[in-house]
Design an enzyme around this catalytic site. Structure first.
Site, PDB file in Angstrom:
ATOM      1  N   LYS A   1     -47.975 -61.186  93.765  1.00 27.73           N
ATOM      2  CA  LYS A   1     -46.523 -61.420  93.788  1.00 27.73           C
ATOM      3  C   LYS A   1     -46.147 -62.251  95.015  1.00 27.73           C
ATOM      4  O   LYS A   1     -45.449 -63.248  94.923  1.00 27.73           O
ATOM      5  CB  LYS A   1     -45.778 -60.083  93.836  1.00 27.73           C
ATOM      6  N   ASN A   2     -46.637 -61.818  96.181  1.00 25.39           N
ATOM      7  CA  ASN A   2     -46.198 -62.465  97.422  1.00 25.39           C
ATOM      8  C   ASN A   2     -46.759 -63.878  97.598  1.00 25.39           C
ATOM      9  O   ASN A   2     -46.282 -64.629  98.446  1.00 25.39           O
ATOM     10  CB  ASN A   2     -46.575 -61.600  98.637  1.00 25.39           C
TER      11      ASN A   2
ATOM     12  N   CYS B   1     -32.794 -54.401 104.469  1.00 22.54           N
ATOM     13  CA  CYS B   1     -33.226 -53.628 103.312  1.00 22.54           C
ATOM     14  C   CYS B   1     -33.663 -52.265 103.821  1.00 22.54           C
ATOM     15  O   CYS B   1     -33.617 -51.999 105.021  1.00 22.54           O
ATOM     16  CB  CYS B   1     -34.369 -54.317 102.582  1.00 22.54           C
TER      17      CYS B   1
ATOM     18  N   ARG C   1     -34.886 -56.976 108.877  1.00 17.55           N
ATOM     19  CA  ARG C   1     -35.415 -58.217 108.306  1.00 17.55           C
ATOM     20  C   ARG C   1     -34.586 -59.460 108.651  1.00 17.55           C
ATOM     21  O   ARG C   1     -34.002 -60.120 107.784  1.00 17.55           O
ATOM     22  CB  ARG C   1     -35.604 -58.073 106.801  1.00 17.55           C
TER      23      ARG C   1
ATOM     24  N   ASP D   1     -48.081 -53.178 103.766  1.00 19.06           N
ATOM     25  CA  ASP D   1     -47.772 -52.865 102.366  1.00 19.06           C
ATOM     26  C   ASP D   1     -48.701 -51.793 101.789  1.00 19.06           C
ATOM     27  O   ASP D   1     -48.444 -51.275 100.701  1.00 19.06           O
ATOM     28  CB  ASP D   1     -47.852 -54.134 101.508  1.00 19.06           C
TER      29      ASP D   1
ATOM     30  N   ARG E   1     -40.782 -54.100  90.988  1.00 18.83           N
ATOM     31  CA  ARG E   1     -40.765 -55.373  91.710  1.00 18.83           C
ATOM     32  C   ARG E   1     -42.175 -55.866  92.000  1.00 18.83           C
ATOM     33  O   ARG E   1     -42.378 -57.055  92.242  1.00 18.83           O
ATOM     34  CB  ARG E   1     -40.021 -55.236  93.048  1.00 18.83           C
TER      35      ARG E   1
END
Ligand code: UD1
Length: 420
Positions: A22-23, A116, A121, A305, A397
């Site tokens: 994803k990233n 978030c 961030r 993560d 997500r």
């Protein structure tokens, strides 16, 4: 809102294939803004953040075709140089468009992404970099307006090796003729994958002998085709799910080197892992799980993560383990939920102390962010009884076909929506 119902207590068994990252996919999709020529991207995971990014590209004027994990991006008239808050609030990462839009139009207006659950961030590192490249940054009504008469190549030393700032500045520098040098950059595999794609588009980016990125800017880039790198966070999460359930699982289609610190930590905890160039086999292990201390750090350090899923494993260790979260200031929201499942965790500032328990118990819990949500799913897979995980939209997500993949490994997990 969707929930997961998990009947835990089953060891995972079999093999699971890793999706595209994803990233890595997100900034690569955004990089297609740097050209009007068609780009074809393979192995793009079908995830909520990806679909949001495609909406952003469409809003900006691209035409998108997305089928079987392949995205074709083509030009569809003139590009816009601004984004509405409606789209930005769905995904903070949308700030990436700033770099390409500034490079192409010398002016871009993007709503500030805001904080978030896991932290503030900020985007100061991005903005400082754009200023060095000749842009003026103005804040107006919650938006960042970037403007430059002319963009100029520069030497930029990042205050911290931020992943997205590195990617944003790289994309911008590719279209600024002359030599830009970025120092103290992020070295995550997702940055490397973007570099590979940009170079396929005709950019000239190389890594200097001190790890700095040297960009020889071009006046234009062209279309390119690329397959997105495997998702190291997804592969690592499945390794951890296998270990925590005491299962026997092969994670294939991954790049084990990208998970090397996790593999070492799992070995230190007592697990035996079989590693090939593109797979990792977590062997069944019934012995004590040893407490292992991890500290999150920029790549190649322990990935922030994977901190939450790792914590779930450590709740079952024989002793007391420590986790230091050094990247984000508020990334332990999964800890109180794990405590509700019987874990013993004390957090103080950036340190969590986890005293292992024999078993976790099923409970009704809530995901508050993507990776913390995965930590709860893994805990649910371990706990005997029925665990209900709320707010699955966070998990959606970042994990493609999660229920299907876990079910194929023998898990009992289903999605349901009490409102339907
Ligand atoms: C990316 C990943 C995210 C991962 C993180 C760290 C994406 C979409 N997300 O996020 O999954 O957890 O890398 O590996 O790729 N910071 C500033 N100022 C800035 C930018 C960042 O202070 O301008 C701080 C952040 O608040 C944070 C730290 O730097 O404390 C790391 O952030 P960064 O590397 O930028 O993470 P992201 O790129 O947002």
């Amino acid at each position: 809102m969707d929930r997961f119902i998990i009947r835990g207590g089953k060891k995972l068994n079999g093999s699971v294939h890793t999706s595209g990252s994803k990233n890595a996919a997100l900034p690569i999709l955004v990089a297609t803004l740097l050209t009007d020529e068609p780009c074809v991207l393979h192995r793009v995971p079908n995830l909520r953040d990806v679909r949001t990014t495609l909406k952003i590209l469409e809003y900006l004027g691209k035409k998108i075709e997305y089928r079987d994990n392949t995205v074709t991006v083509t030009a569809d008239g003139v590009l816009k140089n601004n984004l509405p808050y409606e789209l930005v609030k769905q995904m903070r990462a949308s700030f990436w468009v700033a770099g390409p839009l500034l490079a192409r139009f010398k002016v871009a207006e993007i709503p500030l992404p805001g904080g978030c659950a896991i932290g503030v961030r900020p985007v100061d590192i991005h903005l400082k970099g754009f200023e060095k490249l000749g842009a003026e940054c103005e804040m107006k009504a919650g938006n960042v307006i970037l403007r430059a008469k002319e963009l100029v190549p520069a030497k930029i030393v990042l205050r911290f090796p931020s992943v997205r700032a590195t990617q944003n500045l790289l994309m911008c520098a590719c279209l600024i003729p002359g030599e830009t040098v970025l120092e103290n950059v992020a070295k995550e595999p997702e940055v490397d994958d973007l570099i590979v794609f940009l170079n396929k588009m005709g950019a000239d980016i190389r890594v200097g002998d001190k790890g700095q990125l040297i960009v020889r800017g071009k006046t234009a880039l062209h279309g390119a085709e690329h397959a997105v790198v495997a998702d190291r966070i997804e592969s690592g999460s499945y390794m951890l799910a296998a270990a925590a359930t005491r299962g026997d699982v092969t994670v294939d289609g991954c790049v084990p080197e990208h998970n090397s610190i996790l593999i070492e930590a799992l070995q230190e905890a007592g697990f035996t892992l079989g590693v090939t160039p593109d797979s990792v086999h977590v062997h069944a292990y019934d012995g004590d799980i040893k407490p292992v201390r991890v500290r999150t750090a920029p790549y190649p350090g322990f990935a922030t993560d994977l901190q939450a899923p790792w914590m779930t494993l450590m709740t079952l260790c024989g002793g007391t383990a420590e986790v230091d979260e050094d990247i984000f200031e508020n990334r332990f929201m999964h800890a109180p939920e794990l405590v509700r499942m019987g874990a013993e965790i004390v957090t103080e500032k950036s340190v969590a102390r986890i005293t292992g328990v024999k078993t976790l118990c099923a409970a009704h819990v809530q995901a508050s962010d993507l990776r913390g949500g995965m930590a709860l799913v893994i805990a649910g897979l371990c706990a005997a009884g029925e665990t209900e995980v709320e707010r699955v939209y966070h998990i959606d997500r970042g994990y493609e076909n999660l229920e299907q993949k876990l079910t194929a490994l023998g898990a009992d997990i289903r999605r349901y929506n009490p409102d339907k």
